[in-house]
Design a protein around this motif. Structure first.
Motif, PDB file in Angstrom:
ATOM      1  N   LEU A  98      58.520  96.992 -67.454  1.00 37.02           N
ATOM      2  CA  LEU A  98      59.112  98.035 -68.284  1.00 37.02           C
ATOM      3  C   LEU A  98      60.607  97.797 -68.411  1.00 37.02           C
ATOM      4  N   VAL A  99      61.161  98.143 -69.571  1.00 40.05           N
ATOM      5  CA  VAL A  99      62.608  98.079 -69.774  1.00 40.05           C
ATOM      6  C   VAL A  99      63.049  99.464 -70.246  1.00 40.05           C
ATOM      7  N   PHE A 100      63.849 100.131 -69.416  1.00 45.00           N
ATOM      8  CA  PHE A 100      64.336 101.475 -69.721  1.00 45.00           C
ATOM      9  C   PHE A 100      65.702 101.406 -70.378  1.00 45.00           C
ATOM     10  N   HIS A 101      65.942 102.317 -71.303  1.00 44.33           N
ATOM     11  CA  HIS A 101      67.291 102.509 -71.823  1.00 44.33           C
ATOM     12  C   HIS A 101      67.476 103.963 -72.215  1.00 44.33           C
ATOM     13  N   ARG A 102      68.739 104.388 -72.161  1.00 37.85           N
ATOM     14  CA  ARG A 102      69.089 105.765 -72.483  1.00 37.85           C
ATOM     15  C   ARG A 102      69.338 105.846 -73.985  1.00 37.85           C
ATOM     16  N   ARG A 103      68.871 106.917 -74.586  1.00 43.26           N
ATOM     17  CA  ARG A 103      69.090 107.118 -76.020  1.00 43.26           C
ATOM     18  C   ARG A 103      70.584 106.984 -76.336  1.00 43.26           C
ATOM     19  N   GLY A 104      70.898 106.216 -77.374  1.00 43.89           N
ATOM     20  CA  GLY A 104      72.283 106.039 -77.801  1.00 43.89           C
ATOM     21  C   GLY A 104      73.061 105.015 -77.006  1.00 43.89           C
ATOM     22  N   SER A 105      72.408 104.276 -76.122  1.00 44.07           N
ATOM     23  CA  SER A 105      73.093 103.275 -75.303  1.00 44.07           C
ATOM     24  C   SER A 105      72.345 101.956 -75.399  1.00 44.07           C
ATOM     25  N   SER A 106      73.076 100.864 -75.279  1.00 40.77           N
ATOM     26  CA  SER A 106      72.428  99.544 -75.310  1.00 40.77           C
ATOM     27  C   SER A 106      72.159  99.010 -73.902  1.00 40.77           C
ATOM     28  N   THR A 107      72.619  99.715 -72.868  1.00 40.80           N
ATOM     29  CA  THR A 107      72.382  99.298 -71.491  1.00 40.80           C
ATOM     30  C   THR A 107      70.904  99.429 -71.155  1.00 40.80           C
ATOM     31  N   THR A 108      70.369  98.401 -70.488  1.00 39.94           N
ATOM     32  CA  THR A 108      68.955  98.434 -70.118  1.00 39.94           C
ATOM     33  C   THR A 108      68.767  98.203 -68.624  1.00 39.94           C
ATOM     34  N   LEU A 109      67.640  98.686 -68.130  1.00 44.24           N
ATOM     35  CA  LEU A 109      67.225  98.445 -66.758  1.00 44.24           C
ATOM     36  C   LEU A 109      65.802  97.911 -66.804  1.00 44.24           C
ATOM     37  N   ALA A 110      65.633  96.659 -66.398  1.00 41.16           N
ATOM     38  CA  ALA A 110      64.308  96.053 -66.331  1.00 41.16           C
ATOM     39  C   ALA A 110      63.662  96.477 -65.014  1.00 41.16           C
ATOM     40  N   VAL A 111      62.353  96.726 -65.062  1.00 43.61           N
ATOM     41  CA  VAL A 111      61.651  97.198 -63.879  1.00 43.61           C
ATOM     42  C   VAL A 111      60.331  96.446 -63.722  1.00 43.61           C
ATOM     43  N   GLN A 112      60.121  95.935 -62.515  1.00 38.45           N
ATOM     44  CA  GLN A 112      58.818  95.367 -62.164  1.00 38.45           C
ATOM     45  C   GLN A 112      58.054  96.448 -61.418  1.00 38.45           C
ATOM     46  N   LEU A 142      67.784  94.587 -62.716  1.00 34.63           N
ATOM     47  CA  LEU A 142      66.356  94.542 -62.414  1.00 34.63           C
ATOM     48  C   LEU A 142      66.079  95.336 -61.148  1.00 34.63           C
ATOM     49  N   ASP A 143      65.132  96.274 -61.236  1.00 37.02           N
ATOM     50  CA  ASP A 143      64.707  97.052 -60.078  1.00 37.02           C
ATOM     51  C   ASP A 143      63.227  96.825 -59.826  1.00 37.02           C
ATOM     52  N   MET A 144      62.843  97.021 -58.586  1.00 37.87           N
ATOM     53  CA  MET A 144      61.445  96.975 -58.184  1.00 37.87           C
ATOM     54  C   MET A 144      60.985  98.424 -58.063  1.00 37.87           C
ATOM     55  N   LEU A 145      59.844  98.734 -58.671  1.00 34.41           N
ATOM     56  CA  LEU A 145      59.292 100.078 -58.591  1.00 34.41           C
ATOM     57  C   LEU A 145      57.898  99.996 -57.975  1.00 34.41           C
ATOM     58  N   PHE A 146      57.767 100.590 -56.803  1.00 30.10           N
ATOM     59  CA  PHE A 146      56.488 100.665 -56.125  1.00 30.10           C
ATOM     60  C   PHE A 146      55.994 102.099 -56.284  1.00 30.10           C
ATOM     61  N   VAL A 147      54.772 102.276 -56.788  1.00 35.79           N
ATOM     62  CA  VAL A 147      54.266 103.624 -57.028  1.00 35.79           C
ATOM     63  C   VAL A 147      52.853 103.793 -56.487  1.00 35.79           C
ATOM     64  N   ALA A 148      52.614 104.958 -55.898  1.00 43.93           N
ATOM     65  CA  ALA A 148      51.266 105.383 -55.526  1.00 43.93           C
ATOM     66  C   ALA A 148      50.831 106.354 -56.610  1.00 43.93           C
ATOM     67  N   VAL A 159      61.509 103.604 -73.328  1.00 41.76           N
ATOM     68  CA  VAL A 159      60.948 102.513 -72.551  1.00 41.76           C
ATOM     69  C   VAL A 159      60.314 101.491 -73.482  1.00 41.76           C
ATOM     70  N   SER A 160      60.557 100.227 -73.189  1.00 46.73           N
ATOM     71  CA  SER A 160      59.910  99.119 -73.895  1.00 46.73           C
ATOM     72  C   SER A 160      59.037  98.380 -72.903  1.00 46.73           C
ATOM     73  N   THR A 161      58.002  97.721 -73.417  1.00 46.91           N
ATOM     74  CA  THR A 161      57.133  96.922 -72.559  1.00 46.91           C
ATOM     75  C   THR A 161      57.132  95.480 -73.056  1.00 46.91           C
ATOM     76  N   SER A 162      56.728  94.586 -72.173  1.00 42.94           N
ATOM     77  CA  SER A 162      56.647  93.172 -72.514  1.00 42.94           C
ATOM     78  C   SER A 162      55.265  92.839 -73.045  1.00 42.94           C
ATOM     79  N   LEU A 203      62.157 103.195 -55.908  1.00 37.38           N
ATOM     80  CA  LEU A 203      62.894 102.405 -56.895  1.00 37.38           C
ATOM     81  C   LEU A 203      64.004 101.676 -56.146  1.00 37.38           C
ATOM     82  N   ILE A 204      63.917 100.345 -56.139  1.00 34.99           N
ATOM     83  CA  ILE A 204      64.814  99.536 -55.309  1.00 34.99           C
ATOM     84  C   ILE A 204      65.480  98.471 -56.172  1.00 34.99           C
ATOM     85  N   PRO A 205      66.817  98.451 -56.237  1.00 39.40           N
ATOM     86  CA  PRO A 205      67.488  97.366 -56.955  1.00 39.40           C
ATOM     87  C   PRO A 205      67.020  96.018 -56.406  1.00 39.40           C
TER      88      PRO A 205
END
Length: 169
Positions: A51-65, A96-102, A39-42, A115-117
């Motif tokens: 947050l920006v998630f990526h899988r080890r060994g992959s360049s694909t990322t998922l940005a999350v608010q 980009l996904d929206m993450l709402f957490v309690a 995970v990377s942060t801004s 977790l909602i696209p």
């Protein structure tokens, strides 16, 4: 007290708690996947990405608010999570996904998450309110069947869903 005054009064503690919740999500996802997720942060959150998630060994990322609410809040204590998303910074896109957490502040743990696209979120919410905010309101109750139920996750299910989303991007 106006909303702006109320926001300014709460802002130091709210900002700390929100940032802590983001790091809690990041750390728990890394740990639960035994380092498969990273995970990377801004440094600056002016584009609605926390947050920006990526899988080890992959360049694909998922940005999350991330929109976090604490167990000490009235709504969460009543079994509901409510949050707003500023339309000015909300730009739906496939990665980009929206993450709402309690968050349970006593245990320092995620209680419930959604977790909602972002494109799905945009399609499911109504027009922004008079202040330009989209409203999210979901029940945390296990037997709930609200429109957000298909996206609801346990703390243990969140890292797996993020890995699945990375495979979809």
């Amino acid at each position: 007290m106006s909303d702006d005054e109320e926001y300014l009064e709460k802002s130091p503690a709210a900002a700390r708690m929100g940032k802590a919740a983001e790091y809690l999500v990041a750390a728990s996802c890394i740990l639960a996947t035994r380092g498969e997720l990273n995970v990377s942060t801004s440094l600056v959150d002016d584009e609605g990405v926390d947050l920006v998630f990526h899988r080890r060994g992959s360049s694909t990322t998922l940005a999350v608010q991330v929109k976090a609410r604490m167990s000490t809040g009235t709504q969460v204590r009543q079994g509901k999570l409510m949050a707003s998303v500023r339309s000015q910074t909300f730009q739906p896109r496939s990665d980009l996904d929206m993450l709402f957490v309690a968050v349970d502040v006593e245990r320092g743990a995620v209680m419930t998450a959604w977790l909602i696209p972002s494109a799905t979120f945009e399609a499911m919410v109504t027009e922004p309110d008079s202040r330009g905010r989209y409203r999210f309101s979901a029940s945390m109750k296990p037997d709930s069947k609200d429109r957000w139920t298909p996206f609801r996750l346990t703390a243990a299910g969140l890292p797996r869903r993020i890995l699945d989303r990375l495979a979809d991007v």
